[in-house]
Design an enzyme around this catalytic site. Sequence first.
Site, PDB file in Angstrom:
ATOM      1  CG  ASP A  12      -1.931   1.084   1.158  1.00  0.00           C
ATOM      2  OD1 ASP A  12      -2.511   1.644   0.117  1.00  0.00           O
ATOM      3  OD2 ASP A  12      -2.677   1.107   2.194  1.00  0.00           O
ATOM      4  CG  ASN A  60      -7.284  -2.259  -6.253  1.00  0.00           C
ATOM      5  OD1 ASN A  60      -6.562  -3.011  -5.896  1.00  0.00           O
ATOM      6  ND2 ASN A  60      -7.637  -1.294  -5.560  1.00  0.00           N
TER       7      ASN A  60
HETATM    8  C1  FPP Z   1      -1.756   0.380  -3.512  1.00  0.00           C
HETATM    9  O1  FPP Z   1      -1.200   1.589  -3.388  1.00  0.00           O
HETATM   10  C2  FPP Z   1      -1.410  -0.575  -4.354  1.00  0.00           C
HETATM   11  C3  FPP Z   1      -2.039  -1.112  -5.316  1.00  0.00           C
HETATM   12  C4  FPP Z   1      -3.585  -0.844  -5.597  1.00  0.00           C
HETATM   13  C5  FPP Z   1      -1.565  -2.174  -6.198  1.00  0.00           C
HETATM   14  C6  FPP Z   1      -0.196  -2.824  -5.908  1.00  0.00           C
HETATM   15  C7  FPP Z   1       0.277  -2.789  -7.246  1.00  0.00           C
HETATM   16  C8  FPP Z   1       1.676  -2.838  -7.243  1.00  0.00           C
HETATM   17  C9  FPP Z   1       2.837  -2.892  -6.352  1.00  0.00           C
HETATM   18  C10 FPP Z   1       2.206  -2.565  -8.528  1.00  0.00           C
HETATM   19  C11 FPP Z   1       1.583  -3.774  -9.627  1.00  0.00           C
HETATM   20  C12 FPP Z   1       2.211  -4.893  -9.478  1.00  0.00           C
HETATM   21  C13 FPP Z   1       1.649  -6.110 -10.162  1.00  0.00           C
HETATM   22  C14 FPP Z   1       2.270  -7.255 -10.422  1.00  0.00           C
HETATM   23  C15 FPP Z   1       0.281  -5.528 -10.690  1.00  0.00           C
HETATM   24  P1  FPP Z   1      -2.319   2.737  -3.529  1.00  0.00           P
HETATM   25  O2  FPP Z   1      -2.559   3.243  -5.052  1.00  0.00           O
HETATM   26  O3  FPP Z   1      -3.536   2.316  -2.959  1.00  0.00           O
HETATM   27  O4  FPP Z   1      -1.718   3.811  -2.962  1.00  0.00           O
HETATM   28  P2  FPP Z   1      -2.253   5.129  -2.090  1.00  0.00           P
HETATM   29  O5  FPP Z   1      -3.157   4.373  -1.122  1.00  0.00           O
HETATM   30  O6  FPP Z   1      -1.328   6.082  -1.402  1.00  0.00           O
HETATM   31  O7  FPP Z   1      -3.382   5.849  -2.916  1.00  0.00           O
END
Ligand code: FPP
Length: 239
Positions: A12, A60
């Site tokens: 996250d 998501n």
């Molecule tokens: C959370 O950050 C992360 C995700 C929703 C996806 C996790 C994805 C990756 C690490 C990269 C993709 C990897 C693959 C293999 C698909 P957030 O966007 O919720 O961050 P925030 O809470 O700060 O907005």
Amino acid sequence: MAKPTHIAIIMDGNGRWAKARGLPRAAGHRAGVEALRETVRAAGDMRIPWLTVYAFSSENWTRPKAEVSDLMGLLKLFIRRDLAELHRNGVRVLVIGDRENLASDIKMLLDEAESLTKTNTNMNLVIAFNYGARDEIARAARKLAQAMAAGNLTAGEITPESFEAFLDTAAMPDPDLVIRTSGEQRLSNFLLWQAAYSELVFMPCYWPDFDRRKLAEAIEIYSSRDRRFGGVAAQDVAL
Ligand code: FPP
């Protein structure tokens, strides 16, 4: 305490990492893939046999279309670019989540990753993609109902152990340690059944800043915990 057999990670904070740098969210996700690569390598070096990562949740899909398509693109890139290295290093790739409603090219890549690596034994990398724990449990209940309707199971035979066999994680060990980065302290529909007795470690750093040292730090915190699984600590048994 011994090192964990299974570590599960809620990656996250990609968006906040990017925002703090004045970059688009996509740049945060790209940096997140780098952190994922490093973490898989580190877990392999540390001889952690099971690593599960939450790459895309069933919730998501509510993100803006462009961001959803960025995340799909990153998964494709990750598999295309990294599958050979994972295979070379004896990593078995497994995927949990609802695969039915994914685009056919993604489905094919996930199937390919699983079938190419299915006999590897050095380490297991479980990618939770289009995954939500409530959805997983509901799908398991549906399969169980079908097994009952087909006469393969009676109501009296439903136990936690027999139910588990219908989950996406059937035959996988439960996570010993669940790590969530970014400082948020919740499970967000991740492995709700399997994490019943997991140790939860919340790290303040954003996911793109997670690395080998942070993984070692989380394992260190885990090692200092006293796991009782609803019983009493071994040293207190005679008291
Ligand atoms: C959370 O950050 C992360 C995700 C929703 C996806 C996790 C994805 C990756 C690490 C990269 C993709 C990897 C693959 C293999 C698909 P957030 O966007 O919720 O961050 P925030 O809470 O700060 O907005």
